[in-house]
Scaffold this motif. Structure first.
Motif, PDB file in Angstrom:
ATOM      1  N   UNK A 130       0.789  -1.322  -0.009  1.00  0.00           N
ATOM      2  CA  UNK A 130       0.156  -0.211   0.101  1.00  0.00           C
ATOM      3  C   UNK A 130       0.912   1.233   0.088  1.00  0.00           C
ATOM      4  N   UNK A 131       1.913   1.395   0.950  1.00  0.00           N
ATOM      5  CA  UNK A 131       2.578   2.484   1.091  1.00  0.00           C
ATOM      6  C   UNK A 131       4.078   2.373   1.095  1.00  0.00           C
ATOM      7  N   UNK A 132       4.983   3.225   0.173  1.00  0.00           N
ATOM      8  CA  UNK A 132       6.486   3.050   0.201  1.00  0.00           C
ATOM      9  C   UNK A 132       7.008   3.857   1.158  1.00  0.00           C
ATOM     10  N   UNK A 133       7.790   3.309   2.042  1.00  0.00           N
ATOM     11  CA  UNK A 133       8.727   4.195   3.056  1.00  0.00           C
ATOM     12  C   UNK A 133      10.111   3.840   2.751  1.00  0.00           C
ATOM     13  N   UNK A 134      10.787   5.049   2.677  1.00  0.00           N
ATOM     14  CA  UNK A 134      12.237   4.861   2.540  1.00  0.00           C
ATOM     15  C   UNK A 134      12.511   4.651   0.864  1.00  0.00           C
ATOM     16  N   UNK A 135      13.808   4.349   0.500  1.00  0.00           N
ATOM     17  CA  UNK A 135      14.121   4.322  -0.855  1.00  0.00           C
ATOM     18  C   UNK A 135      13.907   3.104  -1.603  1.00  0.00           C
ATOM     19  N   UNK A 136      13.756   1.875  -1.171  1.00  0.00           N
ATOM     20  CA  UNK A 136      13.804   0.717  -1.779  1.00  0.00           C
ATOM     21  C   UNK A 136      12.556   0.760  -2.901  1.00  0.00           C
ATOM     22  N   UNK A 137      11.388   0.816  -2.307  1.00  0.00           N
ATOM     23  CA  UNK A 137      10.334   0.487  -2.983  1.00  0.00           C
ATOM     24  C   UNK A 137       9.464   1.744  -3.436  1.00  0.00           C
TER      25      UNK A 137
END
Length: 446
Positions: A60-67
């Motif tokens: 649902x939500x990306x946090x940080x750089x990877x996704x």
């Protein structure tokens, strides 16, 4: 250029000039990176990710750089901007200048929290923007969740929020914030929380308790017993969930050996009991005492696999001799459950509780989670393994267990056994009387 040990690589021009420059640069890069702080946010190791990739990826939500560049997570970017706008309005501010300055100050320190390959191509401004939007999103989400749980969130607020319009999306976001690859440094959250205290006086314990698994850990967090700054939200969960559990190490002379499955241990006379809730037993707190293994109830839900997998993935990057408590716990359960019969036995004892499927599903889940998992050097349940194996090596325990299994496991077998002994006794009495009568009157038998 001087290297450790007095070795010198010459930059002299010649046929090997390009190679010399390349090696100089390579060694120079190593010397610069060696002084970096140890990163706390990594990619999940391939050996774990290959078993179930979905357990580590946000939905649902990306946090940080990877996704952050995945298409299906982009629609939540708009909600991040809305949360920032709502925060500014509630603080009576028209500019993010104050927040950007503070995050820029933390930018270099925050970069060091990520493994080298995770920030490639991410410039300073993009990195600061990511930390700001993601950090504000996390704080505002948990603030709204508190209001939602207290029934203080208005219908208008819900309708204008793609997360709180639907209850299931709230759960998806919480699950995503639990993921090892979906983190930002915790000190960024602390700084943003400090900057927005005039809006909301809630402390860390008031905001982040919904991430925790066990009631005991939630009580611990809300009592203010957490004092060690975690590296990120998953680190906070790991610390709170494992703080109350003290590993029970084996004697230094004991040679570590695996225990048998639950069914085999039962045949050897081992009894499984769930630890009572009144004992305030922690999830990890397994004890062995007088042929009884006491295990707190493991409640298996849809998110259980993902949570355990990410806690285990986090533990893979702890220092070498650190206690990997969740890894050790899963290794323990993997030893106990070899087939669905073992899962059934533990379920009937109250050790496992599940709404997500039957005994076959539990067996498959534990089997998968136990793959490519190595216990700590100082195994957290060493004394339990030592005690159980010592019990099983005593022949009388095995004989008594076989006797109970074969002759006393049902009322009908007990009745049959008693009847057999009665008949045997009657036969012996008849034989004795026959012998006595023979010797009392031998002439009669000639």
């Amino acid at each position: 250029m001087n290297l450790p040990g007095g070795i010198r690589i010459s930059a002299k021009r010649g046929n090997g000039d390009e190679l010399t420059v390349l090696i100089d640069k390579m060694v120079g890069d190593l010397s610069r990176t060696s002084s970096r702080a140890i990163p706390s946010i990594h990619r999940v190791r391939d050996s774990l990710r290959s078993i179930n990739e979905k357990a580590y990826d946000p939905t649902t939500v990306a946090i940080g750089p990877i996704h952050r560049n995945k298409a299906h997570l982009k629609k939540m970017d708009h909600q991040k901007k809305k949360y920032l706008k709502l925060l500014l309005d509630s603080m009576g501010e028209s500019s993010v200048d104050r927040y950007v300055r503070e995050i820029r100050y933390l930018e270099e320190r925050a970069r060091e929290c990520y493994a080298d390959d995770m920030l490639m191509g991410l410039g300073k401004d993009d990195f600061v923007l990511m930390l700001l939007l993601d950090g504000i999103f996390i704080l505002e989400f948990f603030r709204r969740l508190s209001e939602f749980n207290e029934q203080k969130l208005t219908d208008e607020d819900k309708d204008d929020d793609i997360i709180f319009q639907f209850d299931n999306v709230i759960g998806y976001v919480i699950d995503d914030l639990f993921l090892f690859e979906n983190q930002i440094p915790f000190f960024v959250l602390e700084k943003l929380l400090e900057l927005t205290k005039t809006r909301d006086r809630r402390e860390i314990a008031d905001l982040f308790w919904p991430l925790l698994i066990s009631t005991s850990a939630r009580n611990l967090l809300q009592d203010g017993s957490i004092y060690k700054p975690p590296p990120h939200l998953l680190g906070l969960v790991h610390y709170a969930e494992s703080l109350q559990f003290s590993p029970n190490l084996a004697n230094s002379t004991y040679e570590m050996k695996n225990i048998n499955s639950a069914s085999e241990l039962k045949e050897a006379g081992i009894i499984f009991k769930k630890r009572n809730d009144t004992d305030e037993a922690h999830l990890l707190d397994i004890k062995f005492d007088k042929k009884i293994i006491y295990i707190p109830t493991l409640r298996i839900e849809d998110s259980t696999e993902s949570k355990f997998r990410n806690l285990i993935a986090y533990e893979q990057y702890l220092p070498h001799r650190s206690q990997r408590k969740f890894t050790d716990y899963m290794f323990f359960m993997h030893c106990l459950i070899h087939d669905p019969r073992d899962a059934k036995l533990l379920r009937r004892c109250g050790v496992i509780s599940t709404w997500a499927g039957g005994d076959e599903m539990v067996y498959c889940l534990i089997k998968q989670m136990g793959k490519n998992v190595q216990p700590s050097v100082m195994f957290s349940y060493g004394d339990v393994f030592e005690g159980v194996n010592h019990h099983c090596t005593k022949r009388k325990n095995t004989w008594m267990a076989v006797l109970r299994r074969d002759y006393f496991d049902s009322p009908w077998k007990v009745i049959s056994l008693v009847a057999g002994f009665v008949l045997l006794g009657v036969g012996i009495v008849q034989m004795v009387f026959a012998i006595l009568s023979y010797y009392q009157d031998p002439e009669k038998h000639k």
